[in-house]
Scaffold this motif. Structure first.
Motif, short mmCIF file in Angstrom:
data_model
loop_
_atom_site.label_atom_id
_atom_site.label_comp_id
_atom_site.label_asym_id
_atom_site.label_seq_id
_atom_site.Cartn_x
_atom_site.Cartn_y
_atom_site.Cartn_z
N SER A 36 -22.19 70.02 25.32
CA SER A 36 -21.42 71.07 26.00
C SER A 36 -20.29 70.46 26.80
O SER A 36 -20.35 69.29 27.22
CB SER A 36 -22.33 71.90 26.90
OG SER A 36 -22.96 71.10 27.87
N CYS A 37 -19.26 71.27 27.01
CA CYS A 37 -18.10 70.81 27.76
C CYS A 37 -17.40 72.02 28.39
O CYS A 37 -17.42 73.12 27.82
CB CYS A 37 -17.14 70.06 26.85
SG CYS A 37 -15.72 69.34 27.71
N ARG A 38 -16.79 71.78 29.54
CA ARG A 38 -15.93 72.78 30.19
C ARG A 38 -14.57 72.14 30.39
O ARG A 38 -14.46 71.03 30.93
CB ARG A 38 -16.51 73.22 31.52
CG ARG A 38 -15.59 74.17 32.31
CD ARG A 38 -16.26 74.65 33.59
NE ARG A 38 -17.45 75.44 33.28
CZ ARG A 38 -18.58 75.41 34.00
NH1 ARG A 38 -18.67 74.62 35.06
NH2 ARG A 38 -19.61 76.15 33.64
N THR A 71 -15.14 71.43 20.35
CA THR A 71 -15.74 70.72 21.49
C THR A 71 -15.12 69.33 21.63
O THR A 71 -14.91 68.86 22.75
CB THR A 71 -17.27 70.61 21.32
OG1 THR A 71 -17.80 71.91 21.08
CG2 THR A 71 -17.92 70.02 22.55
N ARG A 72 -14.84 68.70 20.52
CA ARG A 72 -14.24 67.36 20.55
C ARG A 72 -12.92 67.36 21.33
O ARG A 72 -12.71 66.52 22.22
CB ARG A 72 -14.01 66.86 19.13
CG ARG A 72 -13.20 65.58 19.06
CD ARG A 72 -12.91 65.19 17.64
NE ARG A 72 -11.97 64.09 17.56
CZ ARG A 72 -12.02 63.13 16.67
NH1 ARG A 72 -12.98 63.14 15.76
NH2 ARG A 72 -11.13 62.17 16.66
N ALA A 73 -12.04 68.29 21.02
CA ALA A 73 -10.76 68.36 21.72
C ALA A 73 -10.96 68.62 23.21
O ALA A 73 -10.25 68.04 24.06
CB ALA A 73 -9.89 69.45 21.09
N MET A 74 -11.93 69.46 23.54
CA MET A 74 -12.21 69.74 24.95
C MET A 74 -12.70 68.50 25.68
O MET A 74 -12.28 68.22 26.80
CB MET A 74 -13.23 70.88 25.05
CG MET A 74 -12.70 72.22 24.58
SD MET A 74 -13.97 73.52 24.60
CE MET A 74 -14.26 73.68 26.36
N ILE A 75 -13.59 67.73 25.04
CA ILE A 75 -14.11 66.50 25.65
C ILE A 75 -13.00 65.49 25.87
O ILE A 75 -12.92 64.85 26.92
CB ILE A 75 -15.25 65.92 24.79
CG1 ILE A 75 -16.50 66.79 24.89
CG2 ILE A 75 -15.57 64.48 25.21
CD1 ILE A 75 -17.61 66.42 23.92
N PHE A 81 -18.77 65.44 29.59
CA PHE A 81 -19.53 66.36 28.76
C PHE A 81 -21.00 66.23 29.10
O PHE A 81 -21.41 65.35 29.85
CB PHE A 81 -19.28 66.09 27.27
CG PHE A 81 -19.62 64.69 26.82
CD1 PHE A 81 -20.85 64.38 26.26
CD2 PHE A 81 -18.68 63.66 26.97
CE1 PHE A 81 -21.15 63.09 25.84
CE2 PHE A 81 -18.97 62.37 26.55
CZ PHE A 81 -20.20 62.09 26.00
N VAL A 82 -21.82 67.12 28.52
CA VAL A 82 -23.26 67.09 28.72
C VAL A 82 -23.94 67.03 27.36
O VAL A 82 -23.56 67.76 26.44
CB VAL A 82 -23.76 68.33 29.51
CG1 VAL A 82 -25.28 68.28 29.70
CG2 VAL A 82 -23.06 68.45 30.85
N VAL A 83 -24.94 66.17 27.25
CA VAL A 83 -25.82 66.13 26.08
C VAL A 83 -27.16 66.67 26.56
O VAL A 83 -27.69 66.21 27.57
CB VAL A 83 -25.96 64.70 25.53
CG1 VAL A 83 -27.06 64.62 24.48
CG2 VAL A 83 -24.63 64.23 24.94
N PHE A 151 -17.55 58.64 19.52
CA PHE A 151 -17.29 58.78 20.95
C PHE A 151 -18.37 58.03 21.74
O PHE A 151 -19.54 57.99 21.33
CB PHE A 151 -17.28 60.24 21.35
CG PHE A 151 -16.04 60.97 20.91
CD1 PHE A 151 -15.10 61.38 21.84
CD2 PHE A 151 -15.80 61.23 19.56
CE1 PHE A 151 -13.95 62.03 21.44
CE2 PHE A 151 -14.66 61.88 19.16
CZ PHE A 151 -13.72 62.29 20.10
N ILE A 152 -17.97 57.48 22.87
CA ILE A 152 -18.90 56.77 23.75
C ILE A 152 -18.92 57.47 25.10
O ILE A 152 -17.88 57.81 25.66
CB ILE A 152 -18.48 55.30 23.94
CG1 ILE A 152 -18.48 54.57 22.59
CG2 ILE A 152 -19.42 54.59 24.94
CD1 ILE A 152 -17.93 53.15 22.66
#
Length: 200
Positions: A36-38, A71-75, A81-83, A151-152
């Motif tokens: 998830s990401c905001r 979601t990738r572009a947002m991160i 982000f949250v896993v 991504f890391i």
């Protein structure tokens, strides 16, 4: 575009902090996760199966995010982000957020039945009902991201439901089977984690 937010104090299960030196154990068994990401006032959640522990201290993880993923572009823009680890009880939700892009459906989270947690001092959305959460800071590696979609993230905080994770260990055999983790095979096919076979 934020689904209903539940204050952390109002959620049905408690969450305990997980020491960062034990955070890798939340992912070590290879579960399907929700990412998830905001960013800019917009929340998004997607399912991901290719997530792996990278390091212990500071704890780091890798995840593969396709270029087509919203979601990738947002991160990349938010830098965090949250896993989270969804449960068997969240199988349909996991499939729903993994099958539809926010670019296709602006109400994706509401349609999938996602509720988000409002966590004090955390400006990222956590999906209510998961068994564990890892808040991550993006370690920008543009070459890896563009070439390999890799991504890391450095884990900066972690929490878990003590009904299923406590004292630094998963307790699946002692918890409600609905709290077991999901493991994606293909399409809509998942397995739940199996029984413990003991310690060496």
């Amino acid at each position: 575009m934020i689904p209903s937010l539940l204050p952390l104090t109002d959620i049905p299960q408690p969450l305990d902090p997980v020491p960062l030196d034990k955070a890798y154990r939340l992912l070590n068994h290879g579960p399907t996760v929700l990412v998830s990401c905001r960013h800019a006032g917009v929340d998004n959640v997607m399912a991901a199966a290719w997530v792996c522990v990278l390091d212990f201290l500071p704890p780091k993880l890798t995840l593969v995010l396709d270029k087509a993923s919203h979601t990738r572009a947002m991160i990349e823009q938010a830098g965090q982000f949250v896993v989270q680890i969804p449960t068997v009880a969240q199988r349909d939700l996991t499939l729903a957020v993994g099958s539809v892009s926010l670019a296709e459906d602006a109400d994706k989270l509401r349609h999938a039945g996602v509720q988000l947690l409002a966590v004090p001092a955390v400006d990222q959305p956590l999906v209510a009902g998961c068994s564990a959460y890892l808040l991550c800071r993006l370690i920008a590696e543009p070459h890896n991201q563009q070439t390999y979609d890799l991504f890391i993230g450095e884990v900066t905080a972690a929490w878990a439901d003590p009904a299923v994770f406590r004292d630094g260990h998963w307790q699946f055999e002692n918890a409600d089977p609905a709290l077991r983790s999901l493991h994606h095979v293909a399409g809509g096919h998942f397995y739940a984690i199996g029984e413990s076979v003991g310690e060496a």
